[in-house]
Enzyme design. Structure first.
Site, PDB file in Angstrom:
ATOM      1  N   ASN A 192       8.212  -5.397  -1.246  1.00  0.00           N
ATOM      2  CA  ASN A 192       8.122  -4.290  -0.306  1.00  0.00           C
ATOM      3  C   ASN A 192       6.661  -4.259   0.145  1.00  0.00           C
ATOM      4  OD1 ASN A 192       7.919  -1.986   1.167  1.00  0.00           O
ATOM      5  ND2 ASN A 192       9.002  -0.670  -0.311  1.00  0.00           N
ATOM      6  N   ALA A 214       3.262  -0.888   4.710  1.00  0.00           N
ATOM      7  CA  ALA A 214       2.821  -0.982   6.110  1.00  0.00           C
ATOM      8  C   ALA A 214       2.406  -2.401   6.496  1.00  0.00           C
ATOM      9  CB  ALA A 214       1.668  -0.015   6.340  1.00  0.00           C
ATOM     10  N   ARG A 235       4.651  11.215  -2.379  1.00  0.00           N
ATOM     11  CA  ARG A 235       4.405  11.277  -0.935  1.00  0.00           C
ATOM     12  C   ARG A 235       5.732  11.336  -0.177  1.00  0.00           C
ATOM     13  NH1 ARG A 235       3.775   5.768   2.574  1.00  0.00           N
ATOM     14  NH2 ARG A 235       5.065   4.498   1.246  1.00  0.00           N
ATOM     15  N   PRO A 240       0.788  -1.226   0.000  1.00  0.00           N
ATOM     16  CA  PRO A 240       0.000   0.000   0.000  1.00  0.00           C
ATOM     17  C   PRO A 240       0.826   1.285   0.000  1.00  0.00           C
ATOM     18  CG  PRO A 240      -0.143  -1.139   2.114  1.00  0.00           C
ATOM     19  CD  PRO A 240       0.518  -2.070   1.157  1.00  0.00           C
ATOM     20  N   ASN A 241       0.296   2.239  -0.705  1.00  0.00           N
ATOM     21  CA  ASN A 241       0.820   3.615  -0.805  1.00  0.00           C
ATOM     22  C   ASN A 241       2.057   3.745  -1.689  1.00  0.00           C
ATOM     23  OD1 ASN A 241      -1.156   4.801   1.018  1.00  0.00           O
ATOM     24  ND2 ASN A 241      -0.117   3.648   2.621  1.00  0.00           N
ATOM     25  N   GLU A 257      13.059  -9.066   1.087  1.00  0.00           N
ATOM     26  CA  GLU A 257      12.209  -7.949   1.560  1.00  0.00           C
ATOM     27  C   GLU A 257      12.971  -6.642   1.349  1.00  0.00           C
ATOM     28  OE1 GLU A 257      11.410  -8.440   5.712  1.00  0.00           O
ATOM     29  OE2 GLU A 257      10.202  -6.611   5.867  1.00  0.00           O
ATOM     30  N   ARG A 306      13.106   4.710  12.307  1.00  0.00           N
ATOM     31  CA  ARG A 306      11.834   5.430  12.334  1.00  0.00           C
ATOM     32  C   ARG A 306      11.011   5.022  13.572  1.00  0.00           C
ATOM     33  NH1 ARG A 306       9.219   5.033   6.541  1.00  0.00           N
ATOM     34  NH2 ARG A 306       7.912   6.682   7.456  1.00  0.00           N
ATOM     35  N   HIS A 333      12.817  -2.384   1.941  1.00  0.00           N
ATOM     36  CA  HIS A 333      12.212  -1.140   2.430  1.00  0.00           C
ATOM     37  C   HIS A 333      13.061   0.003   1.912  1.00  0.00           C
ATOM     38  CE1 HIS A 333       9.507  -3.256   5.045  1.00  0.00           C
ATOM     39  NE2 HIS A 333      10.526  -4.009   5.426  1.00  0.00           N
ATOM     40  N   TYR A 393      11.014   8.980   1.017  1.00  0.00           N
ATOM     41  CA  TYR A 393      10.958   7.942  -0.027  1.00  0.00           C
ATOM     42  C   TYR A 393      11.585   8.374  -1.361  1.00  0.00           C
ATOM     43  CZ  TYR A 393       7.732   5.780   3.286  1.00  0.00           C
ATOM     44  OH  TYR A 393       7.178   5.227   4.410  1.00  0.00           O
TER      45      TYR A 393
HETATM   46  C1  DHK Z   1       7.115   1.721   3.035  1.00  0.00           C
HETATM   47  C2  DHK Z   1       5.979   2.011   3.731  1.00  0.00           C
HETATM   48  O1  DHK Z   1       4.869   2.392   3.090  1.00  0.00           O
HETATM   49  C3  DHK Z   1       5.947   1.996   5.200  1.00  0.00           C
HETATM   50  O2  DHK Z   1       4.685   1.654   5.712  1.00  0.00           O
HETATM   51  C4  DHK Z   1       7.004   1.094   5.788  1.00  0.00           C
HETATM   52  C5  DHK Z   1       8.307   1.159   3.687  1.00  0.00           C
HETATM   53  C6  DHK Z   1       8.352   1.390   5.175  1.00  0.00           C
HETATM   54  C7  DHK Z   1       9.565   1.567   2.950  1.00  0.00           C
HETATM   55  O3  DHK Z   1      10.488   2.123   3.535  1.00  0.00           O
HETATM   56  O4  DHK Z   1       9.665   1.284   1.751  1.00  0.00           O
HETATM   57  O5  DHK Z   1       7.044   1.240   7.188  1.00  0.00           O
END
Ligand code: DHK
Length: 144
Positions: free
Chosen positions: A74, A77, A18, A10-11, A98, A107, A100, A23
């Site tokens: 990835n 959340a 964002r 998600p996201n 995995e 964090r 991130h 990011y």
């Molecule tokens: C991406 C997210 O959306 C967060 O919810 C994770 C991760 C971290 C990232 O660092 O790619 O906590």
């Protein structure tokens, strides 16, 4: 060519828009293009996907049991909450890496634990979107 799945939770569709201070400014399309480029060097066909829905990610992991030699994920959340994704990955026999983008350990405390890390063969965090290239290289060595 061996197929691998590169799954995003998600996201991550908002990547580049964002919280760029966390990011970065590259988009998920940029990341996909780069994964495909690095994948080619290792004869990997990167099937790159993103979903905001936990069940869809679970369905794709099940699909990978038949169709993919390895999974880069990835989970966003869902890393910190999803026993369902952990269980699905545990039913997948190939390598799992995995990724991130941010260093989740630097964090909030709720990001320090990942269910997916209990299954992952490798974890990359805090290398920005380059983490996906690193994971693809590593996968090239694991599934050859
Ligand atoms: C991406 C997210 O959306 C967060 O919810 C994770 C991760 C971290 C990232 O660092 O790619 O906590």
């Amino acid at each position: 060519m061996k197929k691998i799945f590169v799954l995003n939770g998600p996201n991550l569709n908002l990547l580049g828009k964002r919280q760029p201070e966390i990011y970065g400014y590259e988009t998920l399309a940029d990341v996909a293009a780069n994964c495909r480029k690095v994948g080619e060097e290792f004869s990997l066909d990167c099937d790159f996907r993103q979903s905001n829905h936990e069940g869809e990610l679970v369905d794709w992991i099940h699909e990978a049991r038949e169709d993919a030699a390895g999974i880069i994920i990835n989970p966003g959340a869902y890393s910190h909450t999803s026993v369902a994704i952990y269980d699905a990955l545990s039913a997948f026999e190939g390598p799992v890496i995995e990724v991130h983008i941010s260093n989740t350990h630097k964090r909030e405390a709720f990001r320090h634990h990942s269910y997916v890390s209990l299954r992952a063969d490798g974890v990359i965090a805090g290398c920005g979107v380059e983490g996906y290239s690193l994971a693809t290289r590593r996968m090239g060595g694991l599934v050859k």
